[in-house]
Scaffold this motif. Structure first.
Motif, PDB file in Angstrom:
ATOM      1  N   PRO A   2      85.381 -44.962 -71.295  1.00 50.77           N
ATOM      2  CA  PRO A   2      83.918 -44.916 -71.425  1.00 50.77           C
ATOM      3  C   PRO A   2      83.158 -45.915 -70.554  1.00 50.77           C
ATOM      4  N   PRO A   3      83.590 -47.189 -70.445  1.00 52.49           N
ATOM      5  CA  PRO A   3      82.812 -48.116 -69.605  1.00 52.49           C
ATOM      6  C   PRO A   3      82.743 -47.669 -68.145  1.00 52.49           C
ATOM      7  N   LEU A   4      83.852 -47.141 -67.636  1.00 54.13           N
ATOM      8  CA  LEU A   4      83.882 -46.680 -66.252  1.00 54.13           C
ATOM      9  C   LEU A   4      82.961 -45.475 -66.072  1.00 54.13           C
ATOM     10  N   LEU A   5      83.010 -44.543 -67.015  1.00 59.17           N
ATOM     11  CA  LEU A   5      82.170 -43.350 -66.915  1.00 59.17           C
ATOM     12  C   LEU A   5      80.691 -43.708 -66.995  1.00 59.17           C
ATOM     13  N   ALA A   6      80.341 -44.629 -67.898  1.00 62.49           N
ATOM     14  CA  ALA A   6      78.944 -45.049 -68.013  1.00 62.49           C
ATOM     15  C   ALA A   6      78.463 -45.677 -66.709  1.00 62.49           C
ATOM     16  N   ALA A   7      79.326 -46.496 -66.109  1.00 59.84           N
ATOM     17  CA  ALA A   7      78.960 -47.130 -64.838  1.00 59.84           C
ATOM     18  C   ALA A   7      78.809 -46.095 -63.731  1.00 59.84           C
ATOM     19  N   GLU A   8      79.712 -45.126 -63.688  1.00 64.50           N
ATOM     20  CA  GLU A   8      79.634 -44.072 -62.677  1.00 64.50           C
ATOM     21  C   GLU A   8      78.379 -43.218 -62.856  1.00 64.50           C
ATOM     22  N   LEU A   9      78.000 -42.963 -64.106  1.00 62.22           N
ATOM     23  CA  LEU A   9      76.781 -42.206 -64.368  1.00 62.22           C
ATOM     24  C   LEU A   9      75.558 -42.989 -63.903  1.00 62.22           C
ATOM     25  N   GLU A  10      75.538 -44.277 -64.183  1.00 65.54           N
ATOM     26  CA  GLU A  10      74.419 -45.120 -63.743  1.00 65.54           C
ATOM     27  C   GLU A  10      74.298 -45.140 -62.219  1.00 65.54           C
ATOM     28  N   GLN A  11      75.428 -45.142 -61.538  1.00 71.27           N
ATOM     29  CA  GLN A  11      75.422 -45.229 -60.077  1.00 71.27           C
ATOM     30  C   GLN A  11      75.170 -43.883 -59.409  1.00 71.27           C
ATOM     31  N   GLY A  12      75.046 -42.826 -60.221  1.00 67.66           N
ATOM     32  CA  GLY A  12      74.777 -41.515 -59.662  1.00 67.66           C
ATOM     33  C   GLY A  12      76.000 -40.765 -59.182  1.00 67.66           C
ATOM     34  N   ASN A  13      77.194 -41.261 -59.512  1.00 68.52           N
ATOM     35  CA  ASN A  13      78.421 -40.598 -59.089  1.00 68.52           C
ATOM     36  C   ASN A  13      78.827 -39.468 -60.025  1.00 68.52           C
ATOM     37  N   LEU A  14      78.148 -39.368 -61.167  1.00 69.45           N
ATOM     38  CA  LEU A  14      78.353 -38.272 -62.112  1.00 69.45           C
ATOM     39  C   LEU A  14      76.996 -37.651 -62.416  1.00 69.45           C
ATOM     40  N   ASP A  15      76.999 -36.362 -62.711  1.00 74.19           N
ATOM     41  CA  ASP A  15      75.762 -35.686 -63.110  1.00 74.19           C
ATOM     42  C   ASP A  15      75.504 -35.817 -64.601  1.00 74.19           C
ATOM     43  N   ALA A  16      76.578 -35.959 -65.375  1.00 73.81           N
ATOM     44  CA  ALA A  16      76.479 -36.058 -66.829  1.00 73.81           C
ATOM     45  C   ALA A  16      77.763 -36.702 -67.338  1.00 73.81           C
ATOM     46  N   ALA A  17      77.716 -37.224 -68.565  1.00 70.26           N
ATOM     47  CA  ALA A  17      78.918 -37.826 -69.146  1.00 70.26           C
ATOM     48  C   ALA A  17      78.887 -37.681 -70.655  1.00 70.26           C
ATOM     49  N   LEU A  18      80.019 -37.252 -71.207  1.00 71.79           N
ATOM     50  CA  LEU A  18      80.209 -37.173 -72.651  1.00 71.79           C
ATOM     51  C   LEU A  18      80.770 -38.511 -73.106  1.00 71.79           C
ATOM     52  N   LEU A  19      79.947 -39.277 -73.842  1.00 69.00           N
ATOM     53  CA  LEU A  19      80.282 -40.665 -74.174  1.00 69.00           C
ATOM     54  C   LEU A  19      80.158 -40.934 -75.663  1.00 69.00           C
ATOM     55  N   TYR A  20      80.810 -42.005 -76.106  1.00 69.96           N
ATOM     56  CA  TYR A  20      80.683 -42.451 -77.493  1.00 69.96           C
ATOM     57  C   TYR A  20      79.288 -43.027 -77.707  1.00 69.96           C
ATOM     58  N   TRP A  21      78.860 -43.074 -78.965  1.00 75.73           N
ATOM     59  CA  TRP A  21      77.453 -43.349 -79.240  1.00 75.73           C
ATOM     60  C   TRP A  21      76.998 -44.724 -78.763  1.00 75.73           C
ATOM     61  N   THR A  22      77.845 -45.727 -78.817  1.00 75.43           N
ATOM     62  CA  THR A  22      77.397 -47.063 -78.377  1.00 75.43           C
ATOM     63  C   THR A  22      77.056 -47.075 -76.888  1.00 75.43           C
ATOM     64  N   PHE A  23      77.812 -46.315 -76.098  1.00 70.54           N
ATOM     65  CA  PHE A  23      77.518 -46.233 -74.662  1.00 70.54           C
ATOM     66  C   PHE A  23      76.245 -45.418 -74.430  1.00 70.54           C
ATOM     67  N   CYS A  24      76.047 -44.391 -75.247  1.00 72.85           N
ATOM     68  CA  CYS A  24      74.794 -43.622 -75.163  1.00 72.85           C
ATOM     69  C   CYS A  24      73.604 -44.523 -75.464  1.00 72.85           C
ATOM     70  N   ALA A  25      73.743 -45.358 -76.493  1.00 72.91           N
ATOM     71  CA  ALA A  25      72.647 -46.253 -76.879  1.00 72.91           C
ATOM     72  C   ALA A  25      72.338 -47.259 -75.780  1.00 72.91           C
ATOM     73  N   ARG A  26      73.377 -47.752 -75.110  1.00 75.07           N
ATOM     74  CA  ARG A  26      73.153 -48.721 -74.027  1.00 75.07           C
ATOM     75  C   ARG A  26      72.505 -48.068 -72.807  1.00 75.07           C
ATOM     76  N   LEU A  27      72.748 -46.769 -72.635  1.00 75.42           N
ATOM     77  CA  LEU A  27      72.167 -46.071 -71.490  1.00 75.42           C
ATOM     78  C   LEU A  27      70.711 -45.679 -71.721  1.00 75.42           C
ATOM     79  N   ALA A  28      70.337 -45.443 -72.976  1.00 71.66           N
ATOM     80  CA  ALA A  28      68.981 -44.958 -73.271  1.00 71.66           C
ATOM     81  C   ALA A  28      67.884 -45.850 -72.692  1.00 71.66           C
ATOM     82  N   PRO A  29      67.951 -47.186 -72.857  1.00 73.77           N
ATOM     83  CA  PRO A  29      66.890 -48.025 -72.277  1.00 73.77           C
ATOM     84  C   PRO A  29      66.894 -48.059 -70.749  1.00 73.77           C
ATOM     85  N   LYS A  30      67.951 -47.540 -70.136  1.00 75.57           N
ATOM     86  CA  LYS A  30      68.071 -47.559 -68.678  1.00 75.57           C
ATOM     87  C   LYS A  30      67.607 -46.249 -68.047  1.00 75.57           C
ATOM     88  N   GLY A  31      67.004 -45.373 -68.853  1.00 77.79           N
ATOM     89  CA  GLY A  31      66.470 -44.141 -68.293  1.00 77.79           C
ATOM     90  C   GLY A  31      67.382 -42.941 -68.407  1.00 77.79           C
TER      91      GLY A  31
END
Length: 343
Positions: free
Chosen positions: A176-205
């Motif tokens: 999950p940490p790698l996928l979240a980072a890849e999603l933030e960097q635009g290397n993924l179009d979407a990511a199926l993640l656990y809720w804590t990673f979803c929550a951390r991404l929400a404030p980042k747009g």
């Protein structure tokens, strides 16, 4: 050969990354200060650690008659090894793992902790609106090819859009940490993640495309069961039902405090929990807090067990024995029920 000694060795800081802590006696009994001791394995910085930090800060463990001896582990696997070796009396784990281990003959019981799951996350300005839009897209998937959320997402896409995500999308399986980072960097179009990673991404747009809760409802399970819980060794629970029941009361009281039953207690509870949350800013803290509260179990034991049995049947059909093990139905007696007189 994986002997008991080897399994115990794996729980030390050398292989698990967790600090080796002194072990209390194997059987619960009066501690030096009075209450029985419960050896509890927790994932380092996991949501269970948030609850236990709040519980001890408010004194709810002692108030309900239990003394905790937490031991931290760097990974879920390390905690499970420690549990199966008898190095701890209970761990926080998922329902499917508990059901599978019980079906394979290990005596254990399950105490609900959280119904919070994850979601498929995309950028807020992403053109993706439905699961059908994932065709041809780079999709990160946490948990592996047999993860329950991935299986449900694939089945949903097939049923709702006639889409085989395994071949129509471009799935990438990783931590999950790698996928979240890849999603933030635009290397993924979407990511199926656990809720804590979803929550951390929400404030980042970022926003959810579809949540696991929506997937569960789509399979005819109207209320999402608690898919994460405290898993107790069955022999320990039978020998010490009062300890397990006391911990269950302390856990419920802690969740009530975190959910806002009293302003002063709630502030103190979250102040203690925040030290475990790795929330770098107020927006992230607020998102994690909201996600935790949303996952607080609200079903009765009977309702939770029934919903879990419904979802388990769906997952057994989707993943077969590779996912759930030898039991096609939720093993009886898995949920801890103090009112039955014994777990």
């Amino acid at each position: 050969m994986l002997t008991r000694r080897r399994m115990l060795a794996l729980t030390t800081g050398v292989l698990s990354g967790a600090a080796a802590l002194p072990m209390p006696p194997a059987a619960a009994g009066p501690s030096a200060s009075g209450p029985p001791v419960l050896r509890l394995g927790l994932l380092q910085f996991g949501t269970g650690a948030w609850e236990i930090a709040a519980m001890t800060a408010l004194g709810l463990d002692a108030a309900h008659g239990v003394s905790l001896a937490p031991q931290r582990f760097a990974t879920n696997d390390a905690g499970r090894i420690a549990f199966q070796a008898g190095a701890v009396d209970a761990i926080l784990s998922d329902l499917l793992w508990a059901a599978r281990v019980k079906a394979e003959g290990r005596d254990l019981v399950y105490l609900p902790f959280s119904s919070a799951e994850g979601a498929v996350m995309v950028r807020s300005d992403s053109p993706l609106r439905t699961v059908a839009d994932l065709a041809g897209k780079r999709l990160g998937v946490a948990g592996g090819a047999l993860d329950k959320s991935w299986l449900m997402l694939k089945a949903h896409a097939q049923a709702q859009a006639g889409l085989d995500l395994q071949s129509a999308a471009r799935p990438v399986f990783a931590a999950p940490p790698l996928l979240a980072a890849e999603l933030e960097q635009g290397n993924l179009d979407a990511a199926l993640l656990y809720w804590t990673f979803c929550a951390r991404l929400a404030p980042k747009g970022f926003r959810p495309l579809i949540s696991v809760e929506e997937l569960v409802r789509g399979f005819g399970v109207p209320r999402e069961p608690t898919l994460v819980g405290y898993v107790f060794d069955g022999a320990f629970a039978r020998a010490n039902p009062a300890v397990v029941a006391a911990f269950a009361r302390a856990s419920r009281a802690t969740k009530a405090a975190l959910a806002g039953d009293d302003p002063a207690r709630t502030e103190a509870a979250w102040a203690a929990a925040r030290r475990e949350m790795q929330a770098p800013d107020e927006a992230t803290f607020a998102a994690l807090k909201a996600g935790f509260i949303a996952g607080v179990p609200r079903l009765s034991l009977a309702e939770d067990e029934a919903a879990a049995a419904q979802l388990y049947a769906v997952l057994a059909k989707l993943g077969g024995e590779r996912l759930v093990g030898p039991a096609a139905a939720l093993p009886p007696g898995l949920f801890f029920a103090p009112e039955r007189g014994a777990p």
